[in-house]
Design a protein around this motif. Structure first.
Motif, PDB file in Angstrom:
ATOM      1  N   MET A 257      -7.375  26.650 -24.537  1.00 23.28           N
ATOM      2  CA  MET A 257      -7.581  25.218 -24.552  1.00 23.28           C
ATOM      3  C   MET A 257      -8.168  24.734 -25.874  1.00 23.28           C
ATOM      4  SD  MET A 257      -6.439  23.691 -22.108  1.00 23.28           S
ATOM      5  CE  MET A 257      -6.121  23.507 -20.420  1.00 23.28           C
ATOM      6  N   GLU A 258      -8.949  25.594 -26.505  1.00 22.91           N
ATOM      7  CA  GLU A 258      -9.553  25.206 -27.779  1.00 22.91           C
ATOM      8  C   GLU A 258      -8.476  24.962 -28.837  1.00 22.91           C
ATOM      9  OE1 GLU A 258     -12.609  24.261 -30.509  1.00 22.91           O
ATOM     10  OE2 GLU A 258     -12.473  24.248 -28.338  1.00 22.91           O
ATOM     11  N   ALA A 259      -7.418  25.765 -28.818  1.00 23.61           N
ATOM     12  CA  ALA A 259      -6.337  25.580 -29.785  1.00 23.61           C
ATOM     13  C   ALA A 259      -5.659  24.223 -29.577  1.00 23.61           C
ATOM     14  CB  ALA A 259      -5.318  26.706 -29.660  1.00 23.61           C
TER      15      ALA A 259
ATOM     16  N   ARG B 161      -7.039  21.523 -28.275  1.00 24.12           N
ATOM     17  CA  ARG B 161      -7.988  20.496 -28.717  1.00 24.12           C
ATOM     18  C   ARG B 161      -7.979  20.369 -30.236  1.00 24.12           C
ATOM     19  NH1 ARG B 161     -12.823  19.397 -30.684  1.00 24.12           N
ATOM     20  NH2 ARG B 161     -13.370  21.535 -31.123  1.00 24.12           N
ATOM     21  N   LEU B 162      -7.921  21.493 -30.937  1.00 21.83           N
ATOM     22  CA  LEU B 162      -7.912  21.457 -32.396  1.00 21.83           C
ATOM     23  C   LEU B 162      -6.619  20.844 -32.937  1.00 21.83           C
ATOM     24  CD1 LEU B 162      -9.621  24.868 -33.229  1.00 21.83           C
ATOM     25  CD2 LEU B 162     -10.585  22.552 -33.441  1.00 21.83           C
TER      26      LEU B 162
ATOM     27  N   LEU C  29      -7.555  13.682 -26.492  1.00 24.70           N
ATOM     28  CA  LEU C  29      -8.827  14.333 -26.816  1.00 24.70           C
ATOM     29  C   LEU C  29      -9.920  14.018 -25.803  1.00 24.70           C
ATOM     30  CD1 LEU C  29      -8.930  13.888 -30.685  1.00 24.70           C
ATOM     31  CD2 LEU C  29      -8.944  16.058 -29.440  1.00 24.70           C
TER      32      LEU C  29
ATOM     33  N   LEU D  16     -11.265  19.185 -22.138  1.00 26.39           N
ATOM     34  CA  LEU D  16     -10.715  20.439 -22.651  1.00 26.39           C
ATOM     35  C   LEU D  16     -11.802  21.401 -23.127  1.00 26.39           C
ATOM     36  CD1 LEU D  16      -7.744  19.047 -24.768  1.00 26.39           C
ATOM     37  CD2 LEU D  16      -7.666  20.025 -22.486  1.00 26.39           C
ATOM     38  N   ARG D  17     -13.056  20.955 -23.118  1.00 23.79           N
ATOM     39  CA  ARG D  17     -14.141  21.804 -23.596  1.00 23.79           C
ATOM     40  C   ARG D  17     -14.834  22.479 -22.418  1.00 23.79           C
ATOM     41  NH1 ARG D  17     -14.078  16.976 -25.684  1.00 23.79           N
ATOM     42  NH2 ARG D  17     -13.627  16.706 -27.858  1.00 23.79           N
ATOM     43  N   ASP D  18     -15.565  23.490 -22.715  1.00 25.32           N
ATOM     44  CA  ASP D  18     -16.299  24.218 -21.671  1.00 25.32           C
ATOM     45  C   ASP D  18     -17.685  23.609 -21.493  1.00 25.32           C
ATOM     46  OD1 ASP D  18     -14.192  25.977 -21.304  1.00 25.32           O
ATOM     47  OD2 ASP D  18     -14.890  27.302 -22.900  1.00 25.32           O
TER      48      ASP D  18
ATOM     49  N   ASP E 126     -18.986  20.938 -22.781  1.00 26.14           N
ATOM     50  CA  ASP E 126     -19.525  20.189 -23.920  1.00 26.14           C
ATOM     51  C   ASP E 126     -18.717  18.893 -24.098  1.00 26.14           C
ATOM     52  OD1 ASP E 126     -21.048  19.573 -26.136  1.00 26.14           O
ATOM     53  OD2 ASP E 126     -19.772  20.696 -27.511  1.00 26.14           O
ATOM     54  N   GLU E 127     -18.698  18.088 -23.054  1.00 29.19           N
ATOM     55  CA  GLU E 127     -17.907  16.863 -23.052  1.00 29.19           C
ATOM     56  C   GLU E 127     -18.676  15.737 -23.743  1.00 29.19           C
ATOM     57  OE1 GLU E 127     -14.925  17.316 -21.886  1.00 29.19           O
ATOM     58  OE2 GLU E 127     -15.461  19.263 -21.123  1.00 29.19           O
TER      59      GLU E 127
END
Length: 113
Positions: free
Chosen positions: A1-3, A5-6, A52, A56-58, A60-61
């Motif tokens: 998911m980080e990819a 988001r980036l 965005l 999608l973050r763990d 840390d919204e």
């Protein structure tokens, strides 16, 4: 998911660059009108901004108030660009408001923690 988001963030920054760059180019030319870069930049910024805002973050919204503020600013920018795109010239205040709201939207993204 980080990819994902980036990638969305990267495309979001490209939209910002198109919007602000198109605005600067038109302002320097002396002919205040909405160009294609401004239109596409506002569309890209709005759509990728919505993407965005997905969780999608763990854990840390961003704050919901920040997301709503950025959404309202992005919608204002899009509406100001979209409905003026076919005019031969745009009022100077309207044009500068687009540039100013774009910079305020970027400032909210950077400084609101």
């Amino acid at each position: 998911m980080e990819a994902l988001r980036l990638i969305l963030l990267y495309v979001h920054l490209i939209g910002f660059a198109l919007l602000l760059g198109g605005t600067a180019a038109q302002y320097v030319s002396g002919r205040l009108r909405i160009n294609a870069a401004m239109l596409w930049g506002s569309v890209i910024g709005l759509l990728t901004g919505i993407g965005l805002s997905a969780p999608l973050r763990d854990g840390d919204e961003p704050a919901p108030a920040k997301l709503v503020t950025k959404l309202v600013l992005a919608l204002l920018i899009f509406v100001m660009v979209f409905f003026s795109r076919k005019r031969e010239s745009v009022n100077r205040g309207h044009f500068l408001a687009i540039a100013g709201l774009t910079l305020v939207n970027a400032a909210v993204a950077v400084f609101w923690r």
